[in-house]
Design a protein around this motif. Structure first.
Motif, PDB file in Angstrom:
ATOM      1  N   LYS A 233       1.224  -1.534   0.366  1.00  0.00           N
ATOM      2  CA  LYS A 233      -0.182  -0.089   0.064  1.00  0.00           C
ATOM      3  C   LYS A 233       0.861   0.999   0.157  1.00  0.00           C
ATOM      4  O   LYS A 233       0.736   2.235  -0.729  1.00  0.00           O
ATOM      5  CB  LYS A 233      -0.874  -0.150   1.394  1.00  0.00           C
ATOM      6  CG  LYS A 233      -1.663   1.027   1.103  1.00  0.00           C
ATOM      7  CD  LYS A 233      -2.279   1.179   2.644  1.00  0.00           C
ATOM      8  CE  LYS A 233      -3.884  -0.361   2.646  1.00  0.00           C
ATOM      9  NZ  LYS A 233      -4.404  -0.356   3.410  1.00  0.00           N
ATOM     10  N   LYS A 234       2.111   0.980   0.742  1.00  0.00           N
ATOM     11  CA  LYS A 234       3.033   2.553   1.077  1.00  0.00           C
ATOM     12  C   LYS A 234       3.663   2.592  -0.566  1.00  0.00           C
ATOM     13  O   LYS A 234       3.433   3.883  -0.419  1.00  0.00           O
ATOM     14  CB  LYS A 234       3.741   2.363   1.791  1.00  0.00           C
ATOM     15  CG  LYS A 234       4.649   2.565   2.005  1.00  0.00           C
ATOM     16  CD  LYS A 234       5.763   2.559   3.452  1.00  0.00           C
ATOM     17  CE  LYS A 234       7.467   3.479   2.875  1.00  0.00           C
ATOM     18  NZ  LYS A 234       7.853   3.655   2.219  1.00  0.00           N
ATOM     19  N   SER A 236       2.287   2.570  -3.491  1.00  0.00           N
ATOM     20  CA  SER A 236       1.324   2.679  -4.991  1.00  0.00           C
ATOM     21  C   SER A 236       0.817   3.773  -4.567  1.00  0.00           C
ATOM     22  O   SER A 236       0.531   4.470  -3.522  1.00  0.00           O
ATOM     23  CB  SER A 236       0.352   1.228  -4.303  1.00  0.00           C
ATOM     24  OG  SER A 236       1.252  -0.870  -4.435  1.00  0.00           O
ATOM     25  N   SER A 237       0.997   4.185  -6.109  1.00  0.00           N
ATOM     26  CA  SER A 237       0.489   5.629  -6.231  1.00  0.00           C
ATOM     27  C   SER A 237      -0.794   5.629  -5.494  1.00  0.00           C
ATOM     28  O   SER A 237      -1.926   4.715  -5.224  1.00  0.00           O
ATOM     29  CB  SER A 237      -0.167   5.900  -8.004  1.00  0.00           C
ATOM     30  OG  SER A 237       1.728   6.149  -7.668  1.00  0.00           O
ATOM     31  N   SER A 238      -1.412   6.587  -4.660  1.00  0.00           N
ATOM     32  CA  SER A 238      -2.713   6.946  -4.561  1.00  0.00           C
ATOM     33  C   SER A 238      -2.911   8.636  -4.958  1.00  0.00           C
ATOM     34  O   SER A 238      -2.064   9.296  -5.286  1.00  0.00           O
ATOM     35  CB  SER A 238      -2.644   6.944  -2.890  1.00  0.00           C
ATOM     36  OG  SER A 238      -1.760   7.976  -2.788  1.00  0.00           O
ATOM     37  N   ALA A 239      -4.398   8.987  -4.179  1.00  0.00           N
ATOM     38  CA  ALA A 239      -4.515  10.402  -4.551  1.00  0.00           C
ATOM     39  C   ALA A 239      -3.580  11.480  -3.871  1.00  0.00           C
ATOM     40  O   ALA A 239      -3.342  12.396  -4.163  1.00  0.00           O
ATOM     41  CB  ALA A 239      -5.831  10.989  -3.999  1.00  0.00           C
ATOM     42  N   GLU A 240      -2.748  11.280  -2.615  1.00  0.00           N
ATOM     43  CA  GLU A 240      -2.368  12.097  -2.322  1.00  0.00           C
ATOM     44  C   GLU A 240      -0.340  12.010  -2.599  1.00  0.00           C
ATOM     45  O   GLU A 240       0.147  12.417  -1.906  1.00  0.00           O
ATOM     46  CB  GLU A 240      -1.497  11.436  -0.548  1.00  0.00           C
ATOM     47  CG  GLU A 240      -2.831  11.559   0.503  1.00  0.00           C
ATOM     48  CD  GLU A 240      -4.461  10.503   0.303  1.00  0.00           C
ATOM     49  OE1 GLU A 240      -4.004   9.620   0.203  1.00  0.00           O
ATOM     50  OE2 GLU A 240      -5.070  10.955   0.190  1.00  0.00           O
ATOM     51  N   ARG A 242       2.409  10.266  -6.276  1.00  0.00           N
ATOM     52  CA  ARG A 242       2.130   9.816  -7.454  1.00  0.00           C
ATOM     53  C   ARG A 242       3.346   9.576  -7.581  1.00  0.00           C
ATOM     54  O   ARG A 242       4.429  10.162  -7.138  1.00  0.00           O
ATOM     55  CB  ARG A 242       2.007  10.536  -8.236  1.00  0.00           C
ATOM     56  CG  ARG A 242       0.364  11.040  -8.477  1.00  0.00           C
ATOM     57  CD  ARG A 242      -0.263  11.673  -9.710  1.00  0.00           C
ATOM     58  NE  ARG A 242       1.026  11.361 -10.715  1.00  0.00           N
ATOM     59  CZ  ARG A 242       0.892  12.271 -11.619  1.00  0.00           C
ATOM     60  NH1 ARG A 242       0.925  13.955 -11.417  1.00  0.00           N
ATOM     61  NH2 ARG A 242       1.334  12.341 -13.486  1.00  0.00           N
ATOM     62  N   ASP A 246       4.559   4.075 -11.597  1.00  0.00           N
ATOM     63  CA  ASP A 246       3.422   3.881 -11.744  1.00  0.00           C
ATOM     64  C   ASP A 246       2.340   5.130 -12.650  1.00  0.00           C
ATOM     65  O   ASP A 246       1.413   4.798 -13.400  1.00  0.00           O
ATOM     66  CB  ASP A 246       2.204   3.933 -10.327  1.00  0.00           C
ATOM     67  CG  ASP A 246       2.279   2.671  -9.556  1.00  0.00           C
ATOM     68  OD1 ASP A 246       1.923   1.868  -9.777  1.00  0.00           O
ATOM     69  OD2 ASP A 246       2.167   3.508  -8.234  1.00  0.00           O
TER      70      ASP A 246
END
Length: 292
Positions: A233-234, A236-240, A242, A246
């Motif tokens: 999870k750490k 992988s890109s997220s809304a917070e 990039r 990815d």
């Protein structure tokens, strides 16, 4: 001052995409893992020695998930038959994942063979071999492993020589949930390395040296305290955040890279497990679906 749109986009991307950018110094990223007395340092160069007592190896201080690792290596010169120099990534345990570069030594004048392999959940047997389009013992060349959730790419001087694509949609496991260390070593493998073990190491030519420089790791560092699912999870890109690996443009090879890979396979590949009907009377599933 005018700034081109491409330069602006590049600047913007550089600001918002994150990764871990390394120094090129060995001791900031790596540590010896065995045979410390077979390590030699000449300025920015690291030399690993193989003699009839021992080889040597090193490993990264951290483990990583996704990104790119690169090292420049000048391989053993002259008669290197029986020797193997390896550069690879691997996780721990019996169900480990692993991405291998193995440089198989030669008799003088014969081409060096590069063997790549991919282990997923402890299962390998995915060997490909090629002869390089240059003499890797004459000068330094860059060897790179790039890894994201879509593909694993092996590159030589930025030219892709192998791609292992995520085919989870075909029911095949893909290595994306285990943090991996980065390793390199030199050792005697004359039971198999040169012409299937027919040519043995000539110890009168020892010691043998593999020389390294410009160590780069641009990847997501995984604390040992975090569980695998939390690392995934750490990293992988997220809304917070990039991560650069990815980006959609890196989900597959671009057209130029695809042509490069086709050229390598057509002109330099000497063995592909997918074509070995003696070992695999029924083609491995990924070979049936793989586009490269």
């Amino acid at each position: 001052m005018a700034i081109s749109m491409s330069a602006f986009v590049g600047l913007f991307v550089g600001l918002v995409l994150v990764g871990l950018v390394s120094s090129a110094k060995f001791d900031e990223l790596f540590q010896p893992s065995w045979a410390l007395d077979h390590f030699g340092y000449e300025g920015e160069l690291l030399k690993l020695k193989l003699d009839n007592y021992s080889g040597a190896g090193f490993q990264s201080k951290s483990k990583y998930m996704f990104g790119k690792v690169t090292v420049q290596i000048k391989l053993v010169e002259g008669d290197s038959a029986g020797t193997v120099t390896a550069f690879y990534m691997s996780s721990d345990g019996p169900n480990h994942n692993e991405f291998d570069f193995e440089f198989l030594g030669n008799t003088t004048g014969e081409p060096y063979t590069v063997q790549t392999n991919v282990y997923v959940n402890g299962v390998g047997n995915r060997e490909q071999r090629l002869n390089l389009w240059f003499d890797p013992a004459k000068d330094f060349h860059s060897y790179t492993i790039f890894w994201n959730q879509r593909q694993v790419v092996f590159m030589v001087d930025e030219t892709p020589i192998r791609v292992h694509t995520n085919m989870e949609n075909k029911g095949l496991p893909f290595p994306k949930d285990q943090a991996m260390g980065v390793y390199s070593s030199i050792w005697n493998a004359d039971d198999w390395a040169t012409q299937g073990g027919l040519v043995k190491t000539d110890w009168s030519h020892a010691p043998f040296f593999a020389t390294y420089r410009n160590f780069e790791i641009d990847a997501c560092e995984c604390p040992v305290s975090l569980a695998a699912v939390d690392n995934a999870k750490k990293c992988s890109s997220s809304a917070e955040k990039r991560y650069w690996w990815d980006e959609p443009t890196l989900s597959e090879l671009n057209l130029h890279q695809s042509h490069q890979l086709m050229w390598v396979r057509a002109n330099h590949m000497v063995y592909d497990y997918c074509a070995d009907t003696a070992r695999f009377p029924v083609a491995p599933v990924e070979c049936v679906h793989h586009r490269h």
